[in-house]
Design a protein around this motif. Sequence first.
Motif, PDB file in Angstrom:
ATOM      1  N   VAL A 116       0.806  -1.379   0.548  1.00 37.72           N
ATOM      2  CA  VAL A 116      -0.186   0.335  -0.024  1.00 37.72           C
ATOM      3  C   VAL A 116       1.076   1.524  -0.334  1.00 37.72           C
ATOM      4  O   VAL A 116       0.449   2.607  -0.326  1.00 37.72           O
ATOM      5  N   SER A 117       1.886   1.203   0.356  1.00 34.06           N
ATOM      6  CA  SER A 117       2.613   2.289   0.081  1.00 34.06           C
ATOM      7  C   SER A 117       3.616   2.405  -0.777  1.00 34.06           C
ATOM      8  O   SER A 117       3.823   3.884  -0.881  1.00 34.06           O
ATOM      9  N   GLN A 118       2.821   1.977  -2.051  1.00 35.11           N
ATOM     10  CA  GLN A 118       3.058   2.477  -3.537  1.00 35.11           C
ATOM     11  C   GLN A 118       1.975   2.717  -4.166  1.00 35.11           C
ATOM     12  O   GLN A 118       1.809   3.192  -5.141  1.00 35.11           O
ATOM     13  N   VAL A 119       0.781   2.520  -3.195  1.00 37.28           N
ATOM     14  CA  VAL A 119      -0.655   2.667  -3.582  1.00 37.28           C
ATOM     15  C   VAL A 119      -0.682   4.130  -4.107  1.00 37.28           C
ATOM     16  O   VAL A 119      -0.401   4.906  -2.727  1.00 37.28           O
ATOM     17  N   ASP A 120      -0.915   4.883  -4.712  1.00 30.72           N
ATOM     18  CA  ASP A 120      -0.963   6.654  -5.446  1.00 30.72           C
ATOM     19  C   ASP A 120      -2.539   6.817  -4.430  1.00 30.72           C
ATOM     20  O   ASP A 120      -2.570   7.448  -3.517  1.00 30.72           O
ATOM     21  N   TYR A 121      -3.213   6.376  -5.094  1.00 30.13           N
ATOM     22  CA  TYR A 121      -4.608   6.117  -5.069  1.00 30.13           C
ATOM     23  C   TYR A 121      -5.302   4.973  -5.069  1.00 30.13           C
ATOM     24  O   TYR A 121      -5.421   4.293  -5.877  1.00 30.13           O
ATOM     25  N   ILE A 122      -6.743   4.972  -4.893  1.00 19.98           N
ATOM     26  CA  ILE A 122      -7.797   3.732  -5.519  1.00 19.98           C
ATOM     27  C   ILE A 122      -8.862   5.235  -6.303  1.00 19.98           C
ATOM     28  O   ILE A 122      -9.492   5.562  -5.339  1.00 19.98           O
ATOM     29  N   ASP A 123      -9.428   4.946  -7.529  1.00 19.74           N
ATOM     30  CA  ASP A 123     -10.463   5.425  -8.234  1.00 19.74           C
ATOM     31  C   ASP A 123     -11.485   4.853  -8.147  1.00 19.74           C
ATOM     32  O   ASP A 123     -11.647   3.734  -8.982  1.00 19.74           O
ATOM     33  N   LEU A 124     -12.931   5.512  -6.891  1.00 19.94           N
ATOM     34  CA  LEU A 124     -13.493   4.977  -7.724  1.00 19.94           C
ATOM     35  C   LEU A 124     -14.620   5.527  -7.726  1.00 19.94           C
ATOM     36  O   LEU A 124     -16.010   5.450  -7.843  1.00 19.94           O
ATOM     37  N   ARG A 125     -14.768   6.748  -9.202  1.00 14.07           N
ATOM     38  CA  ARG A 125     -15.678   6.775  -9.749  1.00 14.07           C
ATOM     39  C   ARG A 125     -16.380   6.829 -10.423  1.00 14.07           C
ATOM     40  O   ARG A 125     -17.697   6.685 -10.429  1.00 14.07           O
ATOM     41  N   ASN A 126     -16.126   5.514 -11.046  1.00 11.45           N
ATOM     42  CA  ASN A 126     -17.554   4.444 -11.425  1.00 11.45           C
ATOM     43  C   ASN A 126     -16.673   3.172 -10.324  1.00 11.45           C
ATOM     44  O   ASN A 126     -15.784   2.503 -10.505  1.00 11.45           O
ATOM     45  N   PRO A 127     -17.993   3.144  -9.637  1.00 10.55           N
ATOM     46  CA  PRO A 127     -17.750   2.153  -9.011  1.00 10.55           C
ATOM     47  C   PRO A 127     -18.511   0.776  -9.615  1.00 10.55           C
ATOM     48  O   PRO A 127     -17.335  -0.170  -9.151  1.00 10.55           O
ATOM     49  N   ASN A 128     -18.649   0.542 -10.856  1.00  6.17           N
ATOM     50  CA  ASN A 128     -18.475  -0.817 -11.228  1.00  6.17           C
ATOM     51  C   ASN A 128     -16.814  -1.125 -11.951  1.00  6.17           C
ATOM     52  O   ASN A 128     -16.679  -1.993 -12.470  1.00  6.17           O
ATOM     53  N   SER A 129     -16.332  -0.179 -12.038  1.00  4.64           N
ATOM     54  CA  SER A 129     -14.499  -0.684 -12.696  1.00  4.64           C
ATOM     55  C   SER A 129     -13.240   0.326 -12.090  1.00  4.64           C
ATOM     56  O   SER A 129     -12.939   1.559 -12.251  1.00  4.64           O
ATOM     57  N   PRO A 130     -13.752   0.043 -10.676  1.00  2.00           N
ATOM     58  CA  PRO A 130     -12.573   0.448  -9.378  1.00  2.00           C
ATOM     59  C   PRO A 130     -11.197   0.625  -9.861  1.00  2.00           C
ATOM     60  O   PRO A 130     -11.274  -0.506 -10.374  1.00  2.00           O
ATOM     61  N   LEU A 131     -10.252   1.256  -9.323  1.00  3.36           N
ATOM     62  CA  LEU A 131      -8.617   1.744 -10.387  1.00  3.36           C
ATOM     63  C   LEU A 131      -8.021   1.872  -8.928  1.00  3.36           C
ATOM     64  O   LEU A 131      -8.488   3.167  -8.159  1.00  3.36           O
ATOM     65  N   VAL A 132      -6.872   0.915  -9.515  1.00  7.93           N
ATOM     66  CA  VAL A 132      -5.901   1.111  -7.900  1.00  7.93           C
ATOM     67  C   VAL A 132      -4.610   1.481  -8.675  1.00  7.93           C
ATOM     68  O   VAL A 132      -4.053   0.972  -9.984  1.00  7.93           O
TER      69      VAL A 132
END
Length: 280
Positions: free
Chosen positions: A248-264
């Motif tokens: 998780v220290s390498q995760v910038d952020y989680i994109d949930l703007r589209n909850p049907n297609s989340p991105l890390v």
Amino acid sequence: MANIVFTSRNRLGTRRRQLRRQRRLKLVRVIWQVLAVGGISGGVFWGISQPIWLIKEAEQVEIKGNQLLSQHNIRSHLPLSYPQSVWQIQPSAIQQALIDNAPISEAIVIRQVFPPRLTIEVTEREPVAIAQPPIGTTTPGTEAIVGWLDAEGSWMPLSSYTELEQTGQLPNLRVIGNFEMYRPHWQQMYSDLSRSPVDIHEIDWQNPANIILMTEIGEVHIGSYSTHFWEQLQVIDRMRKLPEQVDVSQVDYIDLRNPNSPLVLMISDQSSLSEASFSK
């Protein structure tokens, strides 16, 4: 003819004397009525001003139902001066003063005549979050106005709950942004947050087009607030195993703007992972 004139004059004189007597009697009755009303009013005023009916000190005001506010704090908002007759106290005025000036949503005021006491039952506004204005909006010589939020979206100054600061029993949730921007949505948003098992300790609403949640699995971007918020919380709940599979220290952020297609989104190479890759 002379007898007729004499008789008419006698009758007229008698009539005039009767009218004068009636006027005198009417005047006497009016005077007695004024004296009686004045006497009763004076007696009532004298009676209610006697020490037996007086609220002489704040200790004669009992506060019930308070869990977070001290009795001293609540009493300081009462529009009372001591000593004051219990008959002169207006319960509705006290109720309104507490609702307007203290973090209280409801107050019931009961007068007790003997011994003279006041009992006030209150329902406090429980702070559930710390409200912080947008960062960098203060000007030199001014301070950011930080306050509390209750579940219904009522804003309260920090001074309302000085006891909380002293005991350290502060809400874990912080909201950053313009209060007027998120106020219409807060009640429903907090209702969803309180039902979700996800630990969220900060909501950044400085950009209404991209609200950022600071969660137990990291920074989550949800876009603008919408009816999909509960669905987005459910997705975050399913992603709570992320730290077991990704650094998780390498995760910038989680994109949930589209909850049907989340991105890390990762920091190192700007790559992204879909939910399917870590939700198994």
